[in-house]
Design a protein around this motif. Structure first.
Motif, PDB file in Angstrom:
ATOM      1  N   PRO A 105      42.581  86.826  19.055  1.00 12.75           N
ATOM      2  CA  PRO A 105      41.829  85.793  18.336  1.00 12.75           C
ATOM      3  C   PRO A 105      41.371  84.592  19.190  1.00 12.75           C
ATOM      4  N   ASP A 106      40.223  84.148  18.730  1.00  6.27           N
ATOM      5  CA  ASP A 106      39.492  83.073  19.498  1.00  6.27           C
ATOM      6  C   ASP A 106      40.536  81.800  19.945  1.00  6.27           C
ATOM      7  N   ASN A 107      41.210  81.461  19.057  1.00  6.41           N
ATOM      8  CA  ASN A 107      42.205  80.496  19.146  1.00  6.41           C
ATOM      9  C   ASN A 107      43.517  80.208  18.206  1.00  6.41           C
ATOM     10  N   ALA A 108      44.126  79.571  18.307  1.00  8.13           N
ATOM     11  CA  ALA A 108      45.482  79.546  17.451  1.00  8.13           C
ATOM     12  C   ALA A 108      45.382  78.247  16.462  1.00  8.13           C
ATOM     13  N   GLU A 112      47.298  76.632   7.887  1.00  3.26           N
ATOM     14  CA  GLU A 112      47.830  75.846   6.998  1.00  3.26           C
ATOM     15  C   GLU A 112      49.325  76.028   6.844  1.00  3.26           C
ATOM     16  N   ALA A 113      50.042  75.299   7.422  1.00  2.00           N
ATOM     17  CA  ALA A 113      51.550  75.611   7.172  1.00  2.00           C
ATOM     18  C   ALA A 113      52.098  74.957   6.115  1.00  2.00           C
ATOM     19  N   GLU A 114      52.622  76.156   5.185  1.00  2.00           N
ATOM     20  CA  GLU A 114      53.404  75.567   4.123  1.00  2.00           C
ATOM     21  C   GLU A 114      54.515  74.484   4.351  1.00  2.00           C
ATOM     22  N   THR A 115      54.330  73.432   3.368  1.00  2.00           N
ATOM     23  CA  THR A 115      55.258  72.340   4.127  1.00  2.00           C
ATOM     24  C   THR A 115      56.283  72.010   2.621  1.00  2.00           C
ATOM     25  N   PHE A 116      57.211  71.243   2.809  1.00  2.00           N
ATOM     26  CA  PHE A 116      57.881  70.903   1.572  1.00  2.00           C
ATOM     27  C   PHE A 116      57.098  69.785   0.949  1.00  2.00           C
ATOM     28  N   ASN A 117      56.795  69.806  -0.250  1.00  2.00           N
ATOM     29  CA  ASN A 117      56.123  68.899  -0.948  1.00  2.00           C
ATOM     30  C   ASN A 117      56.178  68.541  -2.250  1.00  2.00           C
ATOM     31  N   THR A 118      55.659  67.702  -3.018  1.00  2.00           N
ATOM     32  CA  THR A 118      55.963  67.035  -4.374  1.00  2.00           C
ATOM     33  C   THR A 118      56.034  68.235  -5.374  1.00  2.00           C
ATOM     34  N   GLY A 119      55.126  69.046  -5.285  1.00  2.00           N
ATOM     35  CA  GLY A 119      55.117  70.230  -6.296  1.00  2.00           C
ATOM     36  C   GLY A 119      56.347  71.238  -6.439  1.00  2.00           C
ATOM     37  N   LYS A 120      56.954  71.210  -5.063  1.00  2.00           N
ATOM     38  CA  LYS A 120      58.071  71.852  -4.809  1.00  2.00           C
ATOM     39  C   LYS A 120      59.320  71.317  -5.386  1.00  2.00           C
ATOM     40  N   LEU A 121      59.121  69.820  -5.078  1.00  2.00           N
ATOM     41  CA  LEU A 121      60.375  68.772  -5.212  1.00  2.00           C
ATOM     42  C   LEU A 121      60.529  68.784  -6.746  1.00  2.00           C
ATOM     43  N   ASP A 122      59.219  68.762  -7.747  1.00  2.00           N
ATOM     44  CA  ASP A 122      59.136  68.616  -9.012  1.00  2.00           C
ATOM     45  C   ASP A 122      59.860  69.840  -9.666  1.00  2.00           C
ATOM     46  N   LEU A 123      59.330  71.010  -9.134  1.00  2.00           N
ATOM     47  CA  LEU A 123      59.862  72.466  -9.601  1.00  2.00           C
ATOM     48  C   LEU A 123      61.391  72.484  -9.380  1.00  2.00           C
ATOM     49  N   LEU A 124      61.922  71.938  -8.305  1.00  2.00           N
ATOM     50  CA  LEU A 124      63.296  72.100  -8.131  1.00  2.00           C
ATOM     51  C   LEU A 124      64.101  71.221  -9.233  1.00  2.00           C
ATOM     52  N   ILE A 125      63.704  69.823  -9.132  1.00  2.00           N
ATOM     53  CA  ILE A 125      64.031  68.938 -10.088  1.00  2.00           C
ATOM     54  C   ILE A 125      64.183  69.665 -11.696  1.00  2.00           C
ATOM     55  N   ALA A 273      58.263  82.131  21.889  1.00  2.00           N
ATOM     56  CA  ALA A 273      56.690  82.893  22.029  1.00  2.00           C
ATOM     57  C   ALA A 273      56.559  83.317  20.630  1.00  2.00           C
ATOM     58  N   PHE A 274      57.277  83.237  19.719  1.00  2.00           N
ATOM     59  CA  PHE A 274      57.114  83.985  18.559  1.00  2.00           C
ATOM     60  C   PHE A 274      56.340  82.874  17.408  1.00  2.00           C
ATOM     61  N   SER A 275      56.893  81.705  17.016  1.00  2.00           N
ATOM     62  CA  SER A 275      56.161  80.555  16.488  1.00  2.00           C
ATOM     63  C   SER A 275      56.058  79.538  16.861  1.00  2.00           C
ATOM     64  N   GLY A 276      56.384  79.301  18.278  1.00  2.00           N
ATOM     65  CA  GLY A 276      56.266  77.796  18.948  1.00  2.00           C
ATOM     66  C   GLY A 276      57.627  76.913  18.710  1.00  2.00           C
ATOM     67  N   ARG A 277      58.393  77.448  17.757  1.00  2.00           N
ATOM     68  CA  ARG A 277      59.549  76.884  17.784  1.00  2.00           C
ATOM     69  C   ARG A 277      60.730  77.615  18.365  1.00  2.00           C
ATOM     70  N   PRO A 278      62.039  77.174  19.034  1.00  2.00           N
ATOM     71  CA  PRO A 278      63.015  77.911  19.629  1.00  2.00           C
ATOM     72  C   PRO A 278      63.473  78.721  18.637  1.00  2.00           C
ATOM     73  N   PHE A 300      54.563  74.939  16.471  1.00  2.00           N
ATOM     74  CA  PHE A 300      55.122  75.703  15.134  1.00  2.00           C
ATOM     75  C   PHE A 300      54.074  75.220  14.006  1.00  2.00           C
ATOM     76  N   PRO A 301      53.422  76.122  13.168  1.00  2.00           N
ATOM     77  CA  PRO A 301      53.458  77.411  13.262  1.00  2.00           C
ATOM     78  C   PRO A 301      52.241  78.205  13.948  1.00  2.00           C
ATOM     79  N   LEU A 302      51.517  77.194  14.757  1.00  2.00           N
ATOM     80  CA  LEU A 302      50.383  77.819  15.168  1.00  2.00           C
ATOM     81  C   LEU A 302      50.367  79.112  16.167  1.00  2.00           C
TER      82      LEU A 302
END
Ligand SMILES: Cc1cc2nc3c(=O)[nH]c(=O)nc-3n(C[C@H](O)[C@H](O)[C@H](O)COP(=O)(O)O)c2cc1C
Length: 359
Positions: A105-108, A112-125, A273-278, A300-302
């Motif tokens: 790939p040209d670069n990493a 767009e990392a999927e993060t915890f967001n209001t949509g998920k919070l509302d669905l959980l509630i 070396a996989f994700s950028g996080r240990p 992570f997660p680039l």
């Protein structure tokens, strides 16, 4: 009674045994529901799911079990692209792309990392799973209040006493004390993982002493002996990942399964070396070579931009050296059996140990 723990009572589960959330190639709905049906707490790793997929998986879980289950999310900020780190990582992975005949790939950038967001919070509630757990960070206290207000138990991972205290102050009900032995990503978010590698045996009693909330032990727990030890150390329950990887309901590849069936204590190391996080995974040619000199990697997660094509090639070719085979230090204790058989065996081992008092 070993299994009438505060954690078990709070969650309404028969045995205080959590099947850790694990992101594999396919969602673990069959495994998680089987664990819950067997009296433990099944978990789904939902970090990479969109709101729509999350809704679909919750519906599948509710169709397969009426028992409590846990849904797990990552907490991490959107990464910033660092051209120097990117260039360095590109140079490190280039020989693998060349040897495997893949296009580098040209670069990493651009994930767009999927993060915890209001949509998920509302669905959980709205859906009210018994527990929601977080990895890689401290949840926002307002979100914690909202989840708790809906009747959901909130848990989060700590790898040090300092992190456990931060989580308790944010209002979580359960601290998952993750020892160094644990398979998969470290949940560290305050302490620098490279200098701090606290094993489960040392971490659990210190976390139990430091916080008033419930503590669940995780990392290297594979059988009844580990459960008894962790309960004696002050844990209200256990959280086991690797042990469930060889359950018949777990959708892992043959390569991963076969590696687990011949696993040894020295198999794994921590690698970014996989994700950028240990992350603790089996040593492979790719992870060992990239670990040399402990270079820094894109955040992570680039890093997945560079590692995923290599992994996909490894999977297609059934080539273990170019895959990410996540598991922990106690994998050699794994056996192939159903989730129900595993839970039953764990319960029996604990009861035998407790009643014979052979210690
Ligand atoms: C294959 C695999 C995937 C994992 N994925 C997640 C995850 O998505 N979220 C999470 O909180 N923990 C994840 N973990 C870490 C577990 O929650 C837990 O800390 C670990 O499995 C405990 O150590 P053990 O594997 O020795 O039982 C993962 C672990 C493994 C082995």
């Amino acid at each position: 009674m070993w299994n009438s723990s505060k954690f078990g009572k709070r969650l309404g589960i028969e045995h205080p045994i959590v099947q850790a959330p694990m992101i594999l190639q396919k969602p673990l709905v069959a495994l998680a529901s089987a664990v819950s049906n067997a009296g433990g707490l099944g978990s789904l790793g939902c970090a990479e799911m969109s709101v729509d997929e999350l809704g679909q998986r919750i519906a599948e879980m509710k169709h397969l079990t009426v028992k409590p289950f846990n849904l797990n999310f990552f907490l991490h900020s959107q990464p910033t692209f660092d051209p120097d780190l990117d260039k360095q990582a590109r140079a490190l992975v280039a020989p693998f792309y060349q040897a495997l005949g893949l296009d580098l790939p040209d670069n990493a950038s651009g994930t767009e990392a999927e993060t915890f967001n209001t949509g998920k919070l509302d669905l959980l509630i709205e859906q009210v799973p018994a527990m929601v757990s977080f990895h890689f960070g401290c949840p926002n206290p307002t979100d914690v209040d909202k989840l708790k207000g809906a009747g959901i138990v909130v848990a989060a991972t700590a790898t040090t006493v300092k992190e456990a205290i931060v989580l308790e102050r944010a209002g979580v009900d359960v601290v998952v004390a993750q020892g160094w032995e644990a398979g998969g990503h470290r949940g560290s978010f305050v302490s620098d993982y490279e200098d701090v590698g606290i094993g489960t045996l040392a971490l659990v009693p210190q976390v139990s002493d430091a916080v008033d909330c419930l503590v669940v032990a995780s990392g290297g727990i594979a059988d009844g002996r580990g459960i008894v030890a962790c309960r004696a150390l002050g844990a209200d329950g256990v959280w086991m990942g690797t042990a469930f990887l060889t359950c018949t309901e777990t959708p892992i590849s043959d390569v991963h399964h076969n590696a687990l069936m011949v696993a040894a204590d020295e198999d794994t190391h921590l690698s970014r070396a996989f994700s950028g996080r240990p992350c603790r995974a089996r040593r492979t040619r790719y992870s060992t070579q990239l670990a040399q000199g402990r270079p820094e990697f894109p955040a992570f997660p680039l890093m997945y931009n560079y590692s995923s094509p290599i992994k996909r090639h490894g999977i297609a070719e059934e080539d273990l050296e170019h895959q990410f085979l996540l598991y922990g230090q106690a994998a050699a204790l794994n056996k192939e059996r159903s989730a129900e058989q595993l839970i039953k065996a764990l319960v029996k081992e604990v009861q035998d140990l407790v009643t014979t008092a052979s210690i």
